[in-house]
Design a protein around this motif. Structure first.
Motif, PDB file in Angstrom:
ATOM      1  N   PHE A 171     -12.510   9.801   7.710  1.00  0.00           N
ATOM      2  CA  PHE A 171     -13.242  10.479   8.780  1.00  0.00           C
ATOM      3  C   PHE A 171     -13.751   9.465   9.802  1.00  0.00           C
ATOM      4  N   ARG A 172     -14.244   8.339   9.318  1.00  0.00           N
ATOM      5  CA  ARG A 172     -14.735   7.294  10.226  1.00  0.00           C
ATOM      6  C   ARG A 172     -13.587   6.721  11.054  1.00  0.00           C
ATOM      7  N   ALA A 173     -12.414   6.526  10.427  1.00  0.00           N
ATOM      8  CA  ALA A 173     -11.279   5.986  11.164  1.00  0.00           C
ATOM      9  C   ALA A 173     -10.818   6.949  12.257  1.00  0.00           C
ATOM     10  N   GLU A 174     -10.853   8.263  11.944  1.00  0.00           N
ATOM     11  CA  GLU A 174     -10.405   9.257  12.921  1.00  0.00           C
ATOM     12  C   GLU A 174     -11.293   9.262  14.161  1.00  0.00           C
ATOM     13  N   ARG A 175     -12.550   8.914  13.985  1.00  0.00           N
ATOM     14  CA  ARG A 175     -13.448   8.860  15.147  1.00  0.00           C
ATOM     15  C   ARG A 175     -12.975   7.835  16.169  1.00  0.00           C
ATOM     16  N   TYR A 176     -12.223   6.819  15.690  1.00  0.00           N
ATOM     17  CA  TYR A 176     -11.735   5.768  16.568  1.00  0.00           C
ATOM     18  C   TYR A 176     -10.228   5.906  16.822  1.00  0.00           C
ATOM     19  N   ASN A 177      -9.698   7.090  16.524  1.00  0.00           N
ATOM     20  CA  ASN A 177      -8.274   7.349  16.728  1.00  0.00           C
ATOM     21  C   ASN A 177      -7.407   6.368  15.940  1.00  0.00           C
ATOM     22  N   LYS A 178      -7.828   6.094  14.720  1.00  0.00           N
ATOM     23  CA  LYS A 178      -7.093   5.200  13.846  1.00  0.00           C
ATOM     24  C   LYS A 178      -6.778   5.927  12.544  1.00  0.00           C
ATOM     25  N   LYS A 179      -5.765   5.450  11.846  1.00  0.00           N
ATOM     26  CA  LYS A 179      -5.311   6.136  10.644  1.00  0.00           C
ATOM     27  C   LYS A 179      -5.231   5.158   9.477  1.00  0.00           C
ATOM     28  N   ILE A 180      -5.701   5.625   8.318  1.00  0.00           N
ATOM     29  CA  ILE A 180      -5.651   4.807   7.102  1.00  0.00           C
ATOM     30  C   ILE A 180      -4.507   5.296   6.224  1.00  0.00           C
ATOM     31  N   ILE A 181      -3.607   4.391   5.854  1.00  0.00           N
ATOM     32  CA  ILE A 181      -2.478   4.707   4.975  1.00  0.00           C
ATOM     33  C   ILE A 181      -2.643   3.925   3.678  1.00  0.00           C
ATOM     34  N   CYS A 182      -2.750   4.639   2.565  1.00  0.00           N
ATOM     35  CA  CYS A 182      -2.977   3.995   1.269  1.00  0.00           C
ATOM     36  C   CYS A 182      -1.733   4.103   0.391  1.00  0.00           C
ATOM     37  N   GLU A 183      -1.329   3.002  -0.190  1.00  0.00           N
ATOM     38  CA  GLU A 183      -0.227   2.972  -1.148  1.00  0.00           C
ATOM     39  C   GLU A 183      -0.669   2.155  -2.347  1.00  0.00           C
ATOM     40  N   MET A 184      -0.736   2.784  -3.504  1.00  0.00           N
ATOM     41  CA  MET A 184      -1.217   2.040  -4.665  1.00  0.00           C
ATOM     42  C   MET A 184      -0.579   2.544  -5.944  1.00  0.00           C
ATOM     43  N   ASP A 185      -0.448   1.638  -6.909  1.00  0.00           N
ATOM     44  CA  ASP A 185       0.091   1.980  -8.221  1.00  0.00           C
ATOM     45  C   ASP A 185      -0.980   2.673  -9.059  1.00  0.00           C
ATOM     46  N   GLU A 186      -0.552   3.231 -10.165  1.00  0.00           N
ATOM     47  CA  GLU A 186      -1.475   3.866 -11.101  1.00  0.00           C
ATOM     48  C   GLU A 186      -1.992   2.850 -12.124  1.00  0.00           C
ATOM     49  N   ASP A 187      -3.148   3.146 -12.702  1.00  0.00           N
ATOM     50  CA  ASP A 187      -3.720   2.373 -13.814  1.00  0.00           C
ATOM     51  C   ASP A 187      -3.888   0.897 -13.464  1.00  0.00           C
ATOM     52  N   LEU A 188      -4.546   0.636 -12.348  1.00  0.00           N
ATOM     53  CA  LEU A 188      -4.824  -0.753 -11.959  1.00  0.00           C
ATOM     54  C   LEU A 188      -6.199  -1.146 -12.514  1.00  0.00           C
ATOM     55  N   TYR A 189      -6.217  -1.427 -13.802  1.00  0.00           N
ATOM     56  CA  TYR A 189      -7.489  -1.701 -14.472  1.00  0.00           C
ATOM     57  C   TYR A 189      -7.889  -3.172 -14.316  1.00  0.00           C
ATOM     58  N   THR A 217      -3.863  -8.825  11.214  1.00  0.00           N
ATOM     59  CA  THR A 217      -4.805  -9.547  10.360  1.00  0.00           C
ATOM     60  C   THR A 217      -4.624  -9.037   8.932  1.00  0.00           C
ATOM     61  N   ILE A 218      -4.423  -9.951   7.989  1.00  0.00           N
ATOM     62  CA  ILE A 218      -4.142  -9.578   6.602  1.00  0.00           C
ATOM     63  C   ILE A 218      -5.163 -10.244   5.686  1.00  0.00           C
ATOM     64  N   ILE A 219      -5.759  -9.434   4.842  1.00  0.00           N
ATOM     65  CA  ILE A 219      -6.672  -9.941   3.813  1.00  0.00           C
ATOM     66  C   ILE A 219      -6.098  -9.569   2.453  1.00  0.00           C
ATOM     67  N   THR A 220      -5.946 -10.566   1.587  1.00  0.00           N
ATOM     68  CA  THR A 220      -5.429 -10.316   0.237  1.00  0.00           C
ATOM     69  C   THR A 220      -6.495 -10.709  -0.787  1.00  0.00           C
ATOM     70  N   ILE A 221      -6.583  -9.899  -1.838  1.00  0.00           N
ATOM     71  CA  ILE A 221      -7.524 -10.160  -2.935  1.00  0.00           C
ATOM     72  C   ILE A 221      -6.763 -10.058  -4.244  1.00  0.00           C
ATOM     73  N   GLU A 222      -7.001 -10.992  -5.130  1.00  0.00           N
ATOM     74  CA  GLU A 222      -6.385 -10.970  -6.456  1.00  0.00           C
ATOM     75  C   GLU A 222      -7.465 -10.956  -7.522  1.00  0.00           C
ATOM     76  N   LEU A 223      -7.377  -9.964  -8.436  1.00  0.00           N
ATOM     77  CA  LEU A 223      -8.287  -9.860  -9.571  1.00  0.00           C
ATOM     78  C   LEU A 223      -7.470  -9.801 -10.858  1.00  0.00           C
ATOM     79  N   ALA A 224      -8.049 -10.265 -11.943  1.00  0.00           N
ATOM     80  CA  ALA A 224      -7.342 -10.280 -13.226  1.00  0.00           C
ATOM     81  C   ALA A 224      -6.992  -8.859 -13.654  1.00  0.00           C
ATOM     82  N   TYR A 225      -5.728  -8.664 -14.057  1.00  0.00           N
ATOM     83  CA  TYR A 225      -5.208  -7.336 -14.414  1.00  0.00           C
ATOM     84  C   TYR A 225      -5.389  -7.102 -15.914  1.00  0.00           C
TER      85      TYR A 225
END
Length: 483
Positions: free
Chosen positions: A349-367, A470-478
């Motif tokens: 909703f916040r992104a739409e206020r600025y005419n921007k779109k969020i696209i999410c792609e993620m795997d399942e069970d990312l514990y 601009t790309i930000i990457t984060i790695e956490l122990a799986y």
């Protein structure tokens, strides 16, 4: 006059070296003695701990009560076991100091010593006996079971090697120090004949420095202490000039930090205003429509709750950043992908206020092993920054996937290029890449909080610019799902 100065040098050096020699010798003796006492004390403490554990277990296994009669019955067994386990002579006494059993009667048949007498009175004590190069420690302490004194344990342990080595070290240090001081005194006697003229020149040079003239430069073509002194003097003048230059740079840096701090508090106002504005907007619409539109009502109330929590967490985080109290949190096994998905939904909703779109792609069970609220705050800050600093009418790509033993999170948004040097500063508090952005806040707080959260989870974070994004990457122990 020169002879008088030379005589003063000789007498002064003699007194200084003599006193220094005596002080050094006594200091080394004191340090070694203190070190030996610490070693002995530490060894005896460990000895006591192990023996107490053994006796408590023996009473527990045999279902004995805190009765000294039981302790008397166990005397031989205690002596045999502790002698074997500690490598020391062991004596078991009654509460009155009567020897019940021992591993070596000759050692413990010398009457009541100081340590045993203190143990009879309920205290822990030890004393050391010396015989030539031998040192033997007698250690006694009362045995207490369930608050009742049932007997006394006494240990006899040899520390011959320790004290022998200490004596050898003292002798070596003594002779080395004596040789050094004798050589130094002889050398100072020779040096005193050639030192007066350079001293005069050095005095004149220091007087010039005192007047503020830092262009002084002296030279003596000598390869001794006087020559080294002149080199040190010249280095000192150079360092003073460098320090003055450093002070000027620090002054400019302090000015810059003050400006960054001011920007930080200005931007913080906007960081706090964003959720408040959102809450106020939904509240006013809900007030007008009431429950006539249930779908919007539920959506608005949920958003108000989420933004309220975000505002609360933001205030708490401000306190943590200022006080550094972000430690010792409870962590659990959580599905980071589900959290990120929820954050993407709430931020659309916040992104739409600025005419921007969020696209999410993620795997399942990312514990991962972490804290739900902290990860939610991490994702909110990253998405919020992506919305703020992405180009108009752009798509913000969010990906999450398992890569080996790590869970990789990628936040990618189109943006204007930045100076490469800025990427080393973006995670510092008070720093903002885009100083022109004032309405929506800046990176001055968001990314510093993000870095803190990632470090709390023993992860890594990187930020770079590639192909107009601009790309930000984060790695956490799986934490893989067991099947």
């Amino acid at each position: 006059m020169l002879r008088t100065i030379k005589g003063k040098f000789i007498i002064g050096f003699f007194l200084i070296f003599s006193l220094s020699f005596l002080v050094l010798n006594q200091t080394v003796k004191s340090v070694i003695r203190s070190s030996n006492e610490k070693i002995v004390t530490s060894d005896l403490i460990e000895l006591k701990k192990n023996s107490i554990v053994y006796i408590n277990q023996a009473f527990l296994i045999n279902h004995y009560k805190n009765n000294e009669l039981y302790f008397d019955d166990m005397a031989d067994e205690i002596v045999e076991s502790l002698t074997h386990s500690t490598g020391s002579n062991v004596g078991v006494y009654s509460v009155d100091g009567n020897l019940l059993s021992s591993s070596n009667k000759t050692v413990f048949s010398q009457g009541i010593d100081e340590d045993l007498e203190k143990a009879i009175n309920g205290k822990n004590a030890y004393h050391i006996t010396y015989d030539r190069n031998k040192a033997q420690v007698f250690f006694s302490y009362p045995v207490v079971i369930d608050g009742a004194k049932v007997g006394i344990l006494r240990f006899s342990k040899d520390f011959n090697l320790l004290y022998k080595q200490s004596g050898e070290i003292l002798n070596i240090i003594f002779y080395i120090a004596l040789a050094i001081f004798v050589a130094a005194f002889l050398f100072s006697y020779i040096l005193s004949r050639h030192i007066t003229i350079p001293i005069v020149k050095l005095t004149e040079a220091t007087s010039e420095v005192k007047k503020g003239k830092l262009d002084v430069d002296i030279h003596f073509p000598r390869k001794d202490e006087i020559g080294q002194l002149t080199i040190n003097f010249n280095d000192m003048i150079t360092r003073i000039r460098d320090q003055i230059s450093t002070i000027e740079k620090d002054r400019d840096r302090l000015k810059e930090l003050n400006e960054q701090e001011k920007r930080f508090f200005d931007n913080m106002t906007h960081e706090l205003k964003t959720p408040l504005t959102s809450i106020q907007g939904y509240a006013e619409i809900i007030k007008e429509k009431g429950e006539s539109d249930p779908k919007f009502f539920n959506k608005g109330m949920n958003h108000i709750v989420e933004e309220s929590r975000r505002l609360h967490n933001l205030v708490i985080k401000l306190l943590e950043v200022s006080r550094e109290t972000s430690k010792n949190r409870h962590s659990d096994r959580i599905d980071a992908g589900t959290i990120l998905k929820d954050v993407c939904e709430s931020m659309k909703f916040r992104a739409e206020r600025y005419n921007k779109k969020i696209i999410c792609e993620m795997d399942e069970d990312l514990y991962v092993y972490g804290q739900t609220n902290r990860l939610r705050q991490l994702f909110i800050n990253l998405l919020d920054n992506a919305i703020k600093y992405s180009l108009s009418n752009s798509k913000i790509m969010i990906k999450a996937k398992a890569v080996g033993d790590q869970v990789l999170f990628i936040f990618k948004n189109p943006s204007d290029p930045y100076d490469d040097t800025q990427y080393t500063k973006v995670f510092q508090p008070f720093y903002s890449i885009n100083q022109k952005v004032t309405e929506e806040g800046s990176l001055g707080l968001g990314l510093s909080i993000v870095k803190t959260i990632v470090e709390e989870h023993q992860g890594t974070i990187k930020m770079f610019y590639k192909e107009n994004h601009t790309i930000i990457t984060i790695e956490l122990a799986y934490m893989k799902v067991e099947k």
